[in-house]
Scaffold this motif. Structure first.
Motif, PDB file in Angstrom:
ATOM      1  N   GLY A  16      45.219  36.752  18.837  1.00  0.00           N
ATOM      2  CA  GLY A  16      45.694  36.005  17.608  1.00  0.00           C
ATOM      3  C   GLY A  16      46.880  35.218  17.771  1.00  0.00           C
ATOM      4  O   GLY A  16      47.466  34.789  16.989  1.00  0.00           O
ATOM      5  N   LEU A  17      47.357  35.138  18.978  1.00  0.00           N
ATOM      6  CA  LEU A  17      48.601  34.493  19.346  1.00  0.00           C
ATOM      7  C   LEU A  17      48.383  33.151  19.285  1.00  0.00           C
ATOM      8  O   LEU A  17      49.295  32.254  19.101  1.00  0.00           O
ATOM      9  CB  LEU A  17      49.242  34.881  20.777  1.00  0.00           C
ATOM     10  CG  LEU A  17      49.674  36.382  20.829  1.00  0.00           C
ATOM     11  CD1 LEU A  17      50.244  36.763  22.174  1.00  0.00           C
ATOM     12  CD2 LEU A  17      50.916  36.495  19.729  1.00  0.00           C
ATOM     13  N   LEU A  18      47.183  32.631  19.483  1.00  0.00           N
ATOM     14  CA  LEU A  18      46.645  31.235  19.215  1.00  0.00           C
ATOM     15  C   LEU A  18      45.837  30.864  18.195  1.00  0.00           C
ATOM     16  O   LEU A  18      45.067  31.863  18.190  1.00  0.00           O
ATOM     17  CB  LEU A  18      45.835  30.766  20.467  1.00  0.00           C
ATOM     18  CG  LEU A  18      46.711  30.718  21.953  1.00  0.00           C
ATOM     19  CD1 LEU A  18      45.696  30.137  23.074  1.00  0.00           C
ATOM     20  CD2 LEU A  18      47.918  29.731  21.808  1.00  0.00           C
ATOM     21  N   SER A  19      46.534  30.241  17.223  1.00  0.00           N
ATOM     22  CA  SER A  19      45.288  29.859  16.165  1.00  0.00           C
ATOM     23  C   SER A  19      44.198  29.157  16.531  1.00  0.00           C
ATOM     24  O   SER A  19      44.409  28.847  17.757  1.00  0.00           O
ATOM     25  CB  SER A  19      46.042  29.106  15.058  1.00  0.00           C
ATOM     26  OG  SER A  19      46.537  27.694  15.645  1.00  0.00           O
ATOM     27  N   PRO A  20      43.076  28.995  15.978  1.00  0.00           N
ATOM     28  CA  PRO A  20      42.083  28.271  16.326  1.00  0.00           C
ATOM     29  C   PRO A  20      42.387  26.806  16.848  1.00  0.00           C
ATOM     30  O   PRO A  20      41.916  26.349  17.971  1.00  0.00           O
ATOM     31  CB  PRO A  20      41.059  28.045  15.130  1.00  0.00           C
ATOM     32  CG  PRO A  20      41.254  29.497  14.452  1.00  0.00           C
ATOM     33  CD  PRO A  20      42.920  29.652  14.750  1.00  0.00           C
ATOM     34  N   PRO A  21      43.145  25.898  15.999  1.00  0.00           N
ATOM     35  CA  PRO A  21      43.458  24.648  16.703  1.00  0.00           C
ATOM     36  C   PRO A  21      44.430  24.831  17.925  1.00  0.00           C
ATOM     37  O   PRO A  21      44.116  24.029  18.936  1.00  0.00           O
ATOM     38  CB  PRO A  21      44.380  24.067  15.564  1.00  0.00           C
ATOM     39  CG  PRO A  21      43.902  24.664  14.194  1.00  0.00           C
ATOM     40  CD  PRO A  21      43.512  25.981  14.777  1.00  0.00           C
ATOM     41  N   LEU A 261      36.658  28.426  20.572  1.00  0.00           N
ATOM     42  CA  LEU A 261      37.162  27.074  20.524  1.00  0.00           C
ATOM     43  C   LEU A 261      37.817  26.942  21.788  1.00  0.00           C
ATOM     44  O   LEU A 261      37.968  25.906  22.583  1.00  0.00           O
ATOM     45  CB  LEU A 261      38.169  26.797  19.367  1.00  0.00           C
ATOM     46  CG  LEU A 261      37.387  26.812  18.014  1.00  0.00           C
ATOM     47  CD1 LEU A 261      38.441  26.712  16.770  1.00  0.00           C
ATOM     48  CD2 LEU A 261      36.575  25.383  17.776  1.00  0.00           C
ATOM     49  N   PHE A 262      38.590  28.009  22.488  1.00  0.00           N
ATOM     50  CA  PHE A 262      38.995  27.998  23.701  1.00  0.00           C
ATOM     51  C   PHE A 262      38.085  27.521  24.737  1.00  0.00           C
ATOM     52  O   PHE A 262      38.054  26.785  25.657  1.00  0.00           O
ATOM     53  CB  PHE A 262      40.101  29.147  24.102  1.00  0.00           C
ATOM     54  CG  PHE A 262      40.320  29.114  25.390  1.00  0.00           C
ATOM     55  CD1 PHE A 262      41.627  28.256  25.785  1.00  0.00           C
ATOM     56  CD2 PHE A 262      39.867  29.672  26.562  1.00  0.00           C
ATOM     57  CE1 PHE A 262      42.164  28.305  27.186  1.00  0.00           C
ATOM     58  CE2 PHE A 262      40.299  29.689  27.900  1.00  0.00           C
ATOM     59  CZ  PHE A 262      41.467  28.911  28.203  1.00  0.00           C
ATOM     60  N   LEU A 263      36.903  28.116  24.429  1.00  0.00           N
ATOM     61  CA  LEU A 263      35.998  28.099  25.441  1.00  0.00           C
ATOM     62  C   LEU A 263      35.142  26.653  25.410  1.00  0.00           C
ATOM     63  O   LEU A 263      34.793  26.098  26.416  1.00  0.00           O
ATOM     64  CB  LEU A 263      34.661  29.105  25.455  1.00  0.00           C
ATOM     65  CG  LEU A 263      35.223  30.544  25.464  1.00  0.00           C
ATOM     66  CD1 LEU A 263      33.971  31.543  25.235  1.00  0.00           C
ATOM     67  CD2 LEU A 263      35.496  30.765  27.184  1.00  0.00           C
ATOM     68  N   ILE A 264      35.072  26.097  24.247  1.00  0.00           N
ATOM     69  CA  ILE A 264      34.488  24.796  23.963  1.00  0.00           C
ATOM     70  C   ILE A 264      35.532  23.949  24.768  1.00  0.00           C
ATOM     71  O   ILE A 264      34.779  22.922  25.214  1.00  0.00           O
ATOM     72  CB  ILE A 264      34.098  24.531  22.551  1.00  0.00           C
ATOM     73  CG1 ILE A 264      33.232  25.480  22.022  1.00  0.00           C
ATOM     74  CG2 ILE A 264      34.003  23.179  22.261  1.00  0.00           C
ATOM     75  CD1 ILE A 264      32.964  25.558  20.540  1.00  0.00           C
TER      76      ILE A 264
END
Length: 306
Positions: A16-21, A261-264
């Protein structure tokens, strides 16, 4: 080193430290600057995680609201898909884009990005190069949308309802629709997810019509995860005694989306951009700008509303 950074990105997104964007941005930086050690495995995991995350998000939504939003959204998506496919065909001819590539880019823009292309590719008998170009075009533009849509929505003073509808109608992939809407607010997330899934259902009739026109006997893959999303929504609405479990599932869904989203993002490399080429990218960009611009205008003016 590249493996360690890859797993570090997944851990940061899952925590959760990185938001989706931010997760998408980190993935893009990784993919463009480094060689991906698990490219194929990452694509498969991203597809599963996206579907699982959407199902988990269903535990945080009310069935009555989903039905009401989905009913209106289904009509808007039907009109939008017909318009986008027609405009995509015209742009493809004007820019002299190869026919199969042009159709897949238009379908990806009209329905649900990579999922639509993956479903329609075998039906159109697309080869690896045509699939790669179409997917690359949509994924690049899809990533841009997630990063800029919340800022545009804030600048236009869109309500959460308006933004959720706009993102669902104008962003390619479900992952970025959910990511952008989640950043804007809980109401935007509920509306964006529901309308987007209504839009995704059009994979089936479009694939059937395409198969009939091309006389293809390829098996059409149905988006079964949408059914599971509906089941999750029913449970959340009519079995409130499991509220604690639903809240945890909803939280896990949002974290899973960030990892997705990180994987994409990490799957978009310099080679991907090189393979796409100028004309297909231009077709996808012009088509997307028209769709996003017209839908934003109609929503802001109250011509389209829920």
């Amino acid at each position: 080193m590249t493996k360690n950074l890859f797993f570090a990105g997944i851990i940061l997104a899952a925590s959760g430290l990185l938001s989706p964007p931010l997760a998408l941005g980190a993935g893009l930086v990784y993919g463009l600057l480094l060689t991906h050690p698990y490219h194929l495995d990452s694509k498969r995991l991203a597809k599963f995680l996206l579907q699982a995350s959407v199902v988990c998000l269903g535990f945080g939504m009310n069935l009555g609201e989903v039905i009401q939003v989905g009913r209106s959204g289904f009509l808007y998506t039907a009109l939008g898909i017909a318009f986008v496919l027609a405009l995509g065909w015209l742009l493809g001819r004007a820019l002299d884009v190869q026919k199969t590539q042009s159709f897949l880019i238009a379908a990806g823009t009209a329905i649900c990005g990579g999922s639509a292309i993956a479903a329609l590719g075998p039906v159109t008998e697309a080869n690896e190069e045509e699939m790669a170009v179409s997917l690359g075009t949509v994924f690049v533009l899809n990533s841009v949308a997630l990063l800029i849509f919340p800022a545009i929505g804030a600048a236009m003073h869109l309500s959460q309802t308006q933004f959720g509808l706009w993102s669902a109608l104008a962003i390619h992939d479900t992952s970025s629709v959910v990511g952008a809407a989640a950043k804007y607010g809980a109401v935007a997330l509920a509306i964006g997810t529901t309308v987007k899934l209504a839009r995704s259902l059009w994979i089936v009739p479009v694939a059937l019509v395409t198969a009939a026109v091309r006389k293809s006997k390829t098996r059409i893959h149905l988006p079964w995860f949408i059914l599971y999303f509906c089941i999750a929504t029913v449970m959340s609405s009519y079995m409130p005694q499991l509220h604690v479990a639903y809240s945890e599932a909803y939280r896990i869904g949002k974290l899973g989306l960030a990892v997705t989203l990180f994987l994409i993002g990490s799957g978009i490399s310099r080679q991907t951009l090189k393979e796409v080429g100028v004309r297909p990218m231009l077709q996808g960009m012009l088509l997307w700008i028209v769709v996003a611009g017209l839908s934003l205008f109609a929503i802001a003016r109250g011509l389209i509303h829920l």
